[in-house]
Design an enzyme around this catalytic site. Structure first.
Site, mmCIF file in Angstrom:
data_model
loop_
_atom_site.group_PDB
_atom_site.id
_atom_site.type_symbol
_atom_site.label_atom_id
_atom_site.label_comp_id
_atom_site.label_asym_id
_atom_site.label_seq_id
_atom_site.Cartn_x
_atom_site.Cartn_y
_atom_site.Cartn_z
ATOM 1 N N HIS A 1 38.681 47.989 38.405
ATOM 2 C CA HIS A 1 39.231 46.636 38.343
ATOM 3 C C HIS A 1 38.171 45.714 37.764
ATOM 4 O O HIS A 1 37.351 45.137 38.482
ATOM 5 C CB HIS A 1 39.641 46.165 39.745
ATOM 6 C CG HIS A 1 40.407 44.873 39.743
ATOM 7 N ND1 HIS A 1 41.705 44.771 40.192
ATOM 8 C CD2 HIS A 1 40.066 43.630 39.342
ATOM 9 C CE1 HIS A 1 42.114 43.519 40.072
ATOM 10 N NE2 HIS A 1 41.128 42.807 39.546
ATOM 11 N N ARG B 1 38.046 34.776 18.812
ATOM 12 C CA ARG B 1 39.046 34.350 17.827
ATOM 13 C C ARG B 1 39.309 35.356 16.717
ATOM 14 O O ARG B 1 40.319 35.243 16.013
ATOM 15 C CB ARG B 1 38.606 33.021 17.199
ATOM 16 C CG ARG B 1 38.486 31.910 18.221
ATOM 17 C CD ARG B 1 38.136 30.590 17.577
ATOM 18 N NE ARG B 1 38.036 29.512 18.580
ATOM 19 C CZ ARG B 1 37.761 28.261 18.296
ATOM 20 N NH1 ARG B 1 37.551 27.899 17.019
ATOM 21 N NH2 ARG B 1 37.683 27.354 19.252
ATOM 22 N N GLY C 1 46.592 37.191 36.672
ATOM 23 C CA GLY C 1 46.835 35.758 36.772
ATOM 24 C C GLY C 1 47.208 35.345 38.181
ATOM 25 O O GLY C 1 47.087 36.114 39.133
ATOM 26 N N HIS D 1 48.217 43.405 40.006
ATOM 27 C CA HIS D 1 47.543 42.622 41.035
ATOM 28 C C HIS D 1 48.589 42.205 42.076
ATOM 29 O O HIS D 1 49.716 41.856 41.725
ATOM 30 C CB HIS D 1 46.956 41.339 40.458
ATOM 31 C CG HIS D 1 45.780 41.511 39.541
ATOM 32 N ND1 HIS D 1 45.739 42.431 38.535
ATOM 33 C CD2 HIS D 1 44.594 40.842 39.496
ATOM 34 C CE1 HIS D 1 44.572 42.324 37.901
ATOM 35 N NE2 HIS D 1 43.860 41.368 38.467
ATOM 36 N N GLU E 1 46.331 39.100 46.724
ATOM 37 C CA GLU E 1 45.007 38.475 46.645
ATOM 38 C C GLU E 1 45.073 37.061 47.232
ATOM 39 O O GLU E 1 44.363 36.744 48.190
ATOM 40 C CB GLU E 1 44.517 38.426 45.203
ATOM 41 C CG GLU E 1 43.160 37.753 45.046
ATOM 42 C CD GLU E 1 42.755 37.542 43.583
ATOM 43 O OE1 GLU E 1 41.591 37.177 43.361
ATOM 44 O OE2 GLU E 1 43.604 37.735 42.685
ATOM 45 N N ASP F 1 35.604 42.833 39.118
ATOM 46 C CA ASP F 1 36.616 41.891 38.655
ATOM 47 C C ASP F 1 36.198 41.158 37.380
ATOM 48 O O ASP F 1 36.497 41.605 36.278
ATOM 49 C CB ASP F 1 36.981 40.918 39.769
ATOM 50 C CG ASP F 1 38.359 40.294 39.596
ATOM 51 O OD1 ASP F 1 39.058 40.675 38.647
ATOM 52 O OD2 ASP F 1 38.738 39.445 40.411
#
Length: 350
Positions: free
Chosen positions: A17, A72, A173, A200, A203, A281
Site C-alpha cells: 500500500h 505533466r 481518495g 481502500h 480508514e 502509504d
C-alpha cells in the site's frame, strides 16, 4: 543505531500500500516543481516539509492534487517512477505494488499510451538497475466520481492499453460521501479481466465501509481497514477468510484518522487473528518510510526481530506475486533472520 533499527533496515521487504505520486520524495518533487514554475508546490526540498503538514484528510487530498499538477509529461512520470524504485531499493524493498492513478494524468491531457509506456519503461529499468520488482494497482480517485471510474476501468481492461505490470484494481481518495457500492460495475469489469480487487475502506469511516468493499467490490485485500477493529463479526470474517489489511500507522495519524499512535488499533487487529501488513502509504508526505513504519509497528505490537520478520512475511503472503516469487523473498527473509545474531555481533565488534 539499535539492533532492531539495524535489523529492519537490512530486512528484505515487500510493500502493498504505497501511492505513486505520494511516494515522490522532496528531491523528486523539487525537481518536478522546478521543471514547471508557477505551481503552488515549493521547489525547495526543505520548504516541502512544512508544505506537507496536514490539518485533516481533506487538506491532504488538496496538497496531494497540487503535487499531481507538477507531473505533466510522460518524462515526468518516468522520472517519478524510476526514482521511487531507487528510494525503495535503499530500504531493501524487493517487491512493491504501487498504486497508480492514471486518471489524474490523462484527465489533464496526457496521452494514455505515453503514460503507460512511461511507467513500464521505468518499471523494467528499475528492476534491472536496482533489483526492485514493481507491479501496478490502478485506482479510481473516489472524489472524481463515476467519470473517473469509467476512465480507470477502460484503461485497466483494454488489452492494447493495459500495462504488463498491472495486477490489481483499487479505489482511493476520501471515503466520507463516496459510497463503495456505486463502483461495483467497474470492479466487476476489472475482476472479469483478471485483476484483483483492493479498494481502500474503513480508514475515515466505520466498519460498514469495509463490509461494502467485501460484499459489493469483492475485495481480496483492504486498503487500511482499521475500522474493522470496531466490529467483532467483521474481525472474525477477515481472520477466517484470511483477507489481509494494508495498515499504514503514521498515515492514519497524519490524516487525523486516528488521534495518536497509542490509540491505533493495529494490536487489536493482530490479536483478533487478522492478517496485517505494514505499509507507508504516501511516505514523504507523511514524513516516514517503510523502515520507520516497521519500527512503529514493532513498538505497538511489542515485537522482537523474529516478530518483525514474521510481519514482513505477511506482506509477501498477501501480495499478488507468483508462488515462486513469494517463496524466493520468504526464503531471503528467513536466511537474513537466521544469520542476524551473528551479523549483528560482527558489526558491533568491527
Amino acid at each position: 543505531m539499535t539492533d532492531l533499527h539495524a535489523f529492519i533496515a537490512g530486512l528484505p521487504k515487500a510493500e502493498l500500500h504505497v501511492h505513486h505520486v505520494g511516494s515522490a520524495s522532496p528531491r523528486i518533487v523539487a525537481a518536478l516543481a522546478a521543471r514547471h514554475p508557477g505551481t503552488k508546490v515549493p521547489s525547495d526540498p526543505e520548504a516541502l516539509a512544512e508544505y506537507f503538514t496536514f490539518t485533516d484528510f481533506a487538506h491532504f487530498i488538496e496538497v496531494y492534487l497540487s503535487v499531481v499538477d507538477v507531473i505533466r509529461t510522460p518524462e515526468d512520470v518516468r522520472l517519478l517512477t524510476y526514482e521511487i524504485a531507487r528510494d525503495m531499493s535503499r530500504q531493501n524493498v524487493r517487491y512493491a505494488e504501487l498504486t497508480v492513478t492514471p486518471y489524474s494524468s490523462v484527465s489533464r491531457g496526457m496521452d494514455e499510451r505515453a503514460f503507460m509506456a512511461a511507467i513500464e519503461d521505468a518499471r523494467t529499468a528499475a528492476e534491472a538497475d536496482f533489483g526492485t520488482v514493481l507491479r501496478w494497482c490502478f485506482d479510481i480517485p473516489g472524489e472524481a466520481g463515476l467519470a473517473a471510474a469509467e476512465v480507470t476501468a477502460r484503461l485497466a481492461v483494454t488489452e492494447e492499453l493495459r500495462p504488463e505490470g498491472l495486477v490489481s484494481f483499487g479505489l482511493g481518495g476520501p471515503e466520507v460521501g463516496v459510497p463503495r457500492p456505486q463502483f461495483k460495475p467497474y470492479f466487476d469489469r476489472a475482476i472479469a479481466a483478471g485483476l484483483r480487487s483492493v479498494p481502500h475502506a474503513g480508514e475515515t469511516t466505520g466498519p460498514e465501509t469495509v463490509w461494502d468493499a467485501l460484499r459489493e467490490l469483492r475485495a481480496e485485500r483492504i486498503g487500511h481497514g482499521i475500522a474493522a477493529a470496531q466490529d467483532e463479526k467483521l474481525l472474525a470474517h477477515l481472520a477466517e477468510h484470511r483477507i489481509p489489511l494494508e495498515v499504514c500507522p503514521t498515515s492514519n495519524i497524519a490524516t487525523r484518522a486516528v488521534r495518536t499512535l497509542e490509540e491505533h488499533p493495529i494490536k487489536a487487529l493482530v490479536d483478533a487473528g487478522v492478517l496485517v501488513t505494514v505499509n507507508s502509504d504516501d511516505p514523504p508526505m507523511f514524513g516516514t518510510d517503510l523502515n520507520s513504519e516497521y519500527e512503529v509497528a514493532a513498538r505497538l505490537l511489542g515485537l522482537d526481530e523474529q516478530g518483525v520478520a514474521a510481519l514482513a512475511k505477511n506482506a509477501v503472503e498477501a501480495s499478488f506475486l507468483d508462488p515462486a516469487g513469494k517463496a524466493a523473498i520468504s526464503a531471503e527473509i528467513d536466511a537474513y533472520t537466521a544469520a542476524w545474531p551473528q551479523a549483528a555481533t560482527a558489526t558491533a565488534t568491527a
